[in-house]
Design a protein around this motif. Sequence first.
Motif, PDB file in Angstrom:
ATOM      1  N   MET A   1       0.832  -1.205   0.000  1.00  0.00           N
ATOM      2  CA  MET A   1       0.000   0.000   0.000  1.00  0.00           C
ATOM      3  C   MET A   1       0.865   1.252   0.000  1.00  0.00           C
ATOM      4  O   MET A   1       1.802   1.368   0.771  1.00  0.00           O
ATOM      5  CB  MET A   1      -0.896  -0.004   1.249  1.00  0.00           C
ATOM      6  CG  MET A   1      -1.617   1.308   1.409  1.00  0.00           C
ATOM      7  SD  MET A   1      -2.838   1.333   2.698  1.00  0.00           S
ATOM      8  CE  MET A   1      -3.869  -0.024   2.281  1.00  0.00           C
ATOM      9  N   LYS A   2       0.529   2.185  -0.904  1.00  0.00           N
ATOM     10  CA  LYS A   2       1.339   3.400  -1.010  1.00  0.00           C
ATOM     11  C   LYS A   2       0.683   4.573  -0.279  1.00  0.00           C
ATOM     12  O   LYS A   2       1.306   5.577  -0.004  1.00  0.00           O
ATOM     13  CB  LYS A   2       1.486   3.792  -2.493  1.00  0.00           C
ATOM     14  CG  LYS A   2       2.351   2.857  -3.290  1.00  0.00           C
ATOM     15  CD  LYS A   2       2.862   3.592  -4.542  1.00  0.00           C
ATOM     16  CE  LYS A   2       3.219   2.622  -5.642  1.00  0.00           C
ATOM     17  NZ  LYS A   2       2.062   2.186  -6.439  1.00  0.00           N
ATOM     18  N   TYR A   3      -0.618   4.464   0.000  1.00  0.00           N
ATOM     19  CA  TYR A   3      -1.359   5.623   0.516  1.00  0.00           C
ATOM     20  C   TYR A   3      -0.759   6.140   1.822  1.00  0.00           C
ATOM     21  O   TYR A   3      -0.510   5.384   2.754  1.00  0.00           O
ATOM     22  CB  TYR A   3      -2.823   5.240   0.767  1.00  0.00           C
ATOM     23  CG  TYR A   3      -3.634   6.414   1.267  1.00  0.00           C
ATOM     24  CD1 TYR A   3      -4.197   7.325   0.385  1.00  0.00           C
ATOM     25  CD2 TYR A   3      -3.797   6.636   2.638  1.00  0.00           C
ATOM     26  CE1 TYR A   3      -4.907   8.409   0.845  1.00  0.00           C
ATOM     27  CE2 TYR A   3      -4.516   7.726   3.105  1.00  0.00           C
ATOM     28  CZ  TYR A   3      -5.072   8.605   2.202  1.00  0.00           C
ATOM     29  OH  TYR A   3      -5.772   9.684   2.661  1.00  0.00           O
ATOM     30  N   ARG A   4      -0.534   7.443   1.866  1.00  0.00           N
ATOM     31  CA  ARG A   4      -0.083   8.053   3.131  1.00  0.00           C
ATOM     32  C   ARG A   4      -0.966   9.254   3.408  1.00  0.00           C
ATOM     33  O   ARG A   4      -0.935  10.246   2.669  1.00  0.00           O
ATOM     34  CB  ARG A   4       1.384   8.473   3.023  1.00  0.00           C
ATOM     35  CG  ARG A   4       2.317   7.265   3.104  1.00  0.00           C
ATOM     36  CD  ARG A   4       3.745   7.710   3.092  1.00  0.00           C
ATOM     37  NE  ARG A   4       4.090   8.489   4.267  1.00  0.00           N
ATOM     38  CZ  ARG A   4       5.139   9.306   4.326  1.00  0.00           C
ATOM     39  NH1 ARG A   4       5.930   9.437   3.299  1.00  0.00           N
ATOM     40  NH2 ARG A   4       5.382   9.992   5.435  1.00  0.00           N
ATOM     41  N   HIS A   5      -1.722   9.141   4.479  1.00  0.00           N
ATOM     42  CA  HIS A   5      -2.678  10.205   4.777  1.00  0.00           C
ATOM     43  C   HIS A   5      -1.971  11.521   5.122  1.00  0.00           C
ATOM     44  O   HIS A   5      -2.575  12.598   5.018  1.00  0.00           O
ATOM     45  CB  HIS A   5      -3.618   9.778   5.915  1.00  0.00           C
ATOM     46  CG  HIS A   5      -4.791  10.679   6.051  1.00  0.00           C
ATOM     47  ND1 HIS A   5      -5.739  10.819   5.071  1.00  0.00           N
ATOM     48  CD2 HIS A   5      -5.156  11.547   7.043  1.00  0.00           C
ATOM     49  CE1 HIS A   5      -6.638  11.709   5.444  1.00  0.00           C
ATOM     50  NE2 HIS A   5      -6.309  12.168   6.633  1.00  0.00           N
ATOM     51  N   ALA A   6      -0.699  11.428   5.517  1.00  0.00           N
ATOM     52  CA  ALA A   6       0.040  12.641   5.900  1.00  0.00           C
ATOM     53  C   ALA A   6       0.031  13.698   4.784  1.00  0.00           C
ATOM     54  O   ALA A   6       0.099  14.896   5.063  1.00  0.00           O
ATOM     55  CB  ALA A   6       1.469  12.279   6.267  1.00  0.00           C
ATOM     56  N   TYR A   7      -0.080  13.274   3.522  1.00  0.00           N
ATOM     57  CA  TYR A   7      -0.117  14.252   2.418  1.00  0.00           C
ATOM     58  C   TYR A   7      -1.455  15.000   2.370  1.00  0.00           C
ATOM     59  O   TYR A   7      -1.535  16.093   1.830  1.00  0.00           O
ATOM     60  CB  TYR A   7       0.099  13.545   1.066  1.00  0.00           C
ATOM     61  CG  TYR A   7       1.543  13.184   0.841  1.00  0.00           C
ATOM     62  CD1 TYR A   7       2.447  14.119   0.328  1.00  0.00           C
ATOM     63  CD2 TYR A   7       2.006  11.917   1.166  1.00  0.00           C
ATOM     64  CE1 TYR A   7       3.777  13.795   0.146  1.00  0.00           C
ATOM     65  CE2 TYR A   7       3.336  11.585   0.989  1.00  0.00           C
ATOM     66  CZ  TYR A   7       4.216  12.531   0.478  1.00  0.00           C
ATOM     67  OH  TYR A   7       5.541  12.207   0.312  1.00  0.00           O
ATOM     68  N   HIS A   8      -2.490  14.367   2.902  1.00  0.00           N
ATOM     69  CA  HIS A   8      -3.844  14.916   2.753  1.00  0.00           C
ATOM     70  C   HIS A   8      -4.430  15.426   4.072  1.00  0.00           C
ATOM     71  O   HIS A   8      -5.532  15.981   4.080  1.00  0.00           O
ATOM     72  CB  HIS A   8      -4.764  13.841   2.170  1.00  0.00           C
ATOM     73  CG  HIS A   8      -4.172  13.169   0.969  1.00  0.00           C
ATOM     74  ND1 HIS A   8      -3.930  13.842  -0.203  1.00  0.00           N
ATOM     75  CD2 HIS A   8      -3.712  11.904   0.782  1.00  0.00           C
ATOM     76  CE1 HIS A   8      -3.373  13.013  -1.080  1.00  0.00           C
ATOM     77  NE2 HIS A   8      -3.221  11.841  -0.502  1.00  0.00           N
ATOM     78  N   ALA A   9      -3.704  15.217   5.177  1.00  0.00           N
ATOM     79  CA  ALA A   9      -4.245  15.593   6.493  1.00  0.00           C
ATOM     80  C   ALA A   9      -4.612  17.076   6.506  1.00  0.00           C
ATOM     81  O   ALA A   9      -3.853  17.920   6.033  1.00  0.00           O
ATOM     82  CB  ALA A   9      -3.207  15.303   7.573  1.00  0.00           C
ATOM     83  N   GLY A  10      -5.788  17.357   7.022  1.00  0.00           N
ATOM     84  CA  GLY A  10      -6.224  18.753   7.133  1.00  0.00           C
ATOM     85  C   GLY A  10      -6.732  19.335   5.831  1.00  0.00           C
ATOM     86  O   GLY A  10      -7.012  20.534   5.760  1.00  0.00           O
ATOM     87  N   ASN A  11      -6.880  18.528   4.789  1.00  0.00           N
ATOM     88  CA  ASN A  11      -7.426  19.093   3.543  1.00  0.00           C
ATOM     89  C   ASN A  11      -8.942  19.281   3.659  1.00  0.00           C
ATOM     90  O   ASN A  11      -9.540  18.978   4.701  1.00  0.00           O
ATOM     91  CB  ASN A  11      -7.025  18.248   2.316  1.00  0.00           C
ATOM     92  CG  ASN A  11      -7.750  16.899   2.254  1.00  0.00           C
ATOM     93  OD1 ASN A  11      -8.576  16.577   3.106  1.00  0.00           O
ATOM     94  ND2 ASN A  11      -7.428  16.109   1.264  1.00  0.00           N
ATOM     95  N   PHE A  12      -9.588  19.796   2.616  1.00  0.00           N
ATOM     96  CA  PHE A  12     -11.009  20.140   2.755  1.00  0.00           C
ATOM     97  C   PHE A  12     -11.857  18.917   3.109  1.00  0.00           C
ATOM     98  O   PHE A  12     -12.827  19.016   3.864  1.00  0.00           O
ATOM     99  CB  PHE A  12     -11.532  20.809   1.464  1.00  0.00           C
ATOM    100  CG  PHE A  12     -11.863  19.859   0.343  1.00  0.00           C
ATOM    101  CD1 PHE A  12     -10.879  19.433  -0.544  1.00  0.00           C
ATOM    102  CD2 PHE A  12     -13.151  19.380   0.179  1.00  0.00           C
ATOM    103  CE1 PHE A  12     -11.179  18.539  -1.572  1.00  0.00           C
ATOM    104  CE2 PHE A  12     -13.468  18.492  -0.846  1.00  0.00           C
ATOM    105  CZ  PHE A  12     -12.476  18.069  -1.725  1.00  0.00           C
ATOM    106  N   ALA A  13     -11.448  17.750   2.594  1.00  0.00           N
ATOM    107  CA  ALA A  13     -12.233  16.541   2.874  1.00  0.00           C
ATOM    108  C   ALA A  13     -12.077  16.115   4.328  1.00  0.00           C
ATOM    109  O   ALA A  13     -13.039  15.660   4.962  1.00  0.00           O
ATOM    110  CB  ALA A  13     -11.790  15.425   1.930  1.00  0.00           C
TER     111      ALA A  13
END
Length: 287
Positions: A1-13
Motif C-alpha cells: 500500500m502506497k497511501y499516506r494520509h500525511a499528504y492529505h491531512a487537514g485538507n477540505f475533505a
Amino acid sequence: MKYRHAYHAGNFADVHKHVALIALLRALQRKEKGFLYVDTHAGRGRYALGSGPARDSGEAQSGAVAVLAALRGSGSAPEELVDYGAVIDTWRRAADARHDYPGSPIIAAQLLRPQDQARAIESQPAEFEALRKALGRHSRVIAEHGDGYQRLRALLPPASRRGLVLIDAPYEDTRGDFRAAIQASRDALTRFEGCVIAIWYPVKDARDTDRWLQELARDLPRPALAAELWIHPPDSRAGLNGSGLAIVNPPYLFADRCDIWQAALRALLDPAGTGGTRVVSLVGESR
Ligand SMILES: C[S@@+](CC[C@H](N)C(=O)[O-])C[C@H]1O[C@@H](n2cnc3c(N)ncnc32)[C@H](O)[C@@H]1O
C-alpha cells in the motif's frame, strides 16, 4: 500500500469528515448511556502541517488552516463549525502542537466520556506505531494493529447496544474500497441494526458516486442519507472534487443541521463558489 494520509491531512475533505464526526459523537452523547466508537481506518492520529508531506502537498493550507483562521475571526458560524474549531484548538494547546492536526482517533479521544469506549484500527505497522504514540497510554481510545473490517465484525454488537462506526478507507483500490464499505455496512447492520455508520467517500465523478449510493441503499434495512460538499464542479477533472459521507441511522435532525453547516463550510473552503453541497435521503424520509 502506497497511501499516506500525511499528504492529505487537514485538507477540505478531512475538515468535512471531522466536522461531521464531532457532530455525530455529540449526538450520541445526548444520552447518558455510553457507546462504542469504532474507527476502522484510523491513520497515524497526529500530522505535522508545517513540515514534511503536508507542507509539500499544501492541501491543508486551503483546508483546515484557512477554516480555523476564519472561525477564530467569526462570531456567527453554525455551532458545529464553532465546535470543530474549539476541539482542534483545545487539543493543540493541550498537546503543545500549534502546527499539527489531529486525526479522527485523536478527535474522538478528546470527546469521549468515561462511560464511552473506542477502538481505532490501523493496518500499516508504521502508521499504527505512530497512532499508539499519539494516543498515549491514558487514552480512552484503544489502538489496534490489523484489518479494520475484520475487527469490526468481532466488535459488534457492543455490550452497550449503542455504537458509531467510521469507515474511512484510502480508496487506493477505488472499486475494492467502495465494495468493501457496502459489505461492511451490511455485516454491521446484521449484527447490530441500530449502529450509526459513517462511510467517507471521494467525489470525483458524480455519476460514479451516485451509482455507488444507489447500490449502498439497495435492500438497506435502516434509514440512510448522503451528505456531500464539493469545491469543484462534480464532473471536473480536478481529481478530488468533493467529499461525501454516507450515514446510516443518522441521528435526529442530523440532515437539517447538515444543510446549514455544510453550506457555511463550503463558503469558507470555496470562496470562488465553484462547488456546492447537498444532503439527500437514500433510505427513509424523502427530502
Ligand atoms: C484516510 S486514512 C485514515 C484517516 C483517519 N480516519 C482520519 O480521519 O484522521 C486511511 C488509513 O487506513 C489505513 N488502512 C488501509 N486499509 C486498512 C484496513 N483494511 N484496515 C485498517 N486500516 C487500513 C491506511 O494505512 C490509512 O492510514
